[in-house]
Structure formats: structure tokens, C-alpha cells
Write an enzyme that holds these catalytic residues in place. Sequence first.
Site, PDB file in Angstrom:
ATOM      1  N   ARG A  11       0.943  -1.320   0.052  1.00 55.65           N
ATOM      2  CA  ARG A  11      -0.150  -0.022  -0.110  1.00 55.65           C
ATOM      3  C   ARG A  11       1.057   1.194   0.058  1.00 55.65           C
ATOM      4  NH1 ARG A  11      -2.627  -3.122  -1.594  1.00 55.65           N
ATOM      5  NH2 ARG A  11      -4.424  -4.370  -0.710  1.00 55.65           N
ATOM      6  N   HIS A  52      -8.066  -4.547  -9.252  1.00 58.76           N
ATOM      7  CA  HIS A  52      -6.915  -4.037 -10.348  1.00 58.76           C
ATOM      8  C   HIS A  52      -7.427  -4.095 -11.738  1.00 58.76           C
ATOM      9  CE1 HIS A  52      -3.442  -3.665  -7.830  1.00 58.76           C
ATOM     10  NE2 HIS A  52      -3.492  -4.633  -6.999  1.00 58.76           N
TER      11      HIS A  52
END
Length: 178
Positions: A11, A52
Site C-alpha cells: 500500500r 486491479h
Amino acid sequence: MSLTLLIGGARSGKSSLAIDIGHRHHAAGISVTYIATAPVLDDDMADRVERHRGERPPEWSTIEEEIDLVGALRGVDSGLAIVDCLTLWTSNLMWRDLSDDEIRSRSADAVAAAAARAEPTVVITNEVGLGIHPETDLGRRYRDVLGWVNQQWAAAADTALLLVAGRALPLTDPWSHL
């Protein structure tokens, strides 16, 4: 022509930056191919893969390849190639029981294929050596092997960026400072 390595922790903004680079190329009329190395082994990974996919325009090509990164890179005819990611690709090779030397050799071949492309390539990977010392032999082996893989790619990259909290720090050859 141009090899860019984006490295950082979980992240940290690596994938977001790669996607932004892809959007800029796409807006300029340059084709984008996304090379995904993630195996879908459970519901969590399936959710991540779907998220994604949703970040990418449908006009982008996608190559899903867990093992043959050289073949995937050579399969991109033109435009920007985004490889996401070396972290999973390395673990995929380890799960196939490849030796450390074989993984390093395959990584060197993939680096050469990426560097030989006439158009830009962006490669994403995690830095796993900054955390807690792994308890298991497998965890320590993975940390070490991925560290070697990352070093190979960083050495070949025209640009290497360390991502932290969505911000980038350029990585340079240490000998340029000594």
C-alpha cells in the site's frame, strides 16, 4: 528504451503510480499492456485481482502470466508494458521448486527482455527486507531471493523509485555518492 522500477512496501502507492503512468501513455495515444503475475488462490486474491482489473481501461491489453515473464514481455508488440509484479512472480517460481540460482537466472533473462524492448516498461515489486525478520526458513529464503531479484532489476533500470506513502524517492547507484 526505458525501464522503470517501482519498489516499496504494501500500500505504498506502487500500483497506483504505475496505473497513472499507463493512463498518461494511453491519453497520448500509446497502447498499454498490463502483465499480471498474480495467481488467484483464494477469495481475497480474487477480490484484489478484480479491483486491479477495474482500475484499468478496457482498451488496455492484459497478459496473465505467472511464470514465463520473458515470454510475456516479448509478447507485447508495442507501447508501454506494466509488469505487476515481481513479488508474486518470484514466489510463483519458488512454489515451482526452482532453485535460487534458477530464479536468479530467470530474473536476469527477464531483465534483459525488458531492457531490450524498444518502448517503455514499468515494473512493480515489493521491498520485503525492511520488516520483521522472518521466522521460517522459507520466509527467510523468500526475502533473500526477492532481494536479489530486486537488485537485478534496479541495476538495469533507467529509473528506480522507492514509494512510501504515495511519495517517491529516487534510487541511485551508491557508487555515484562515494
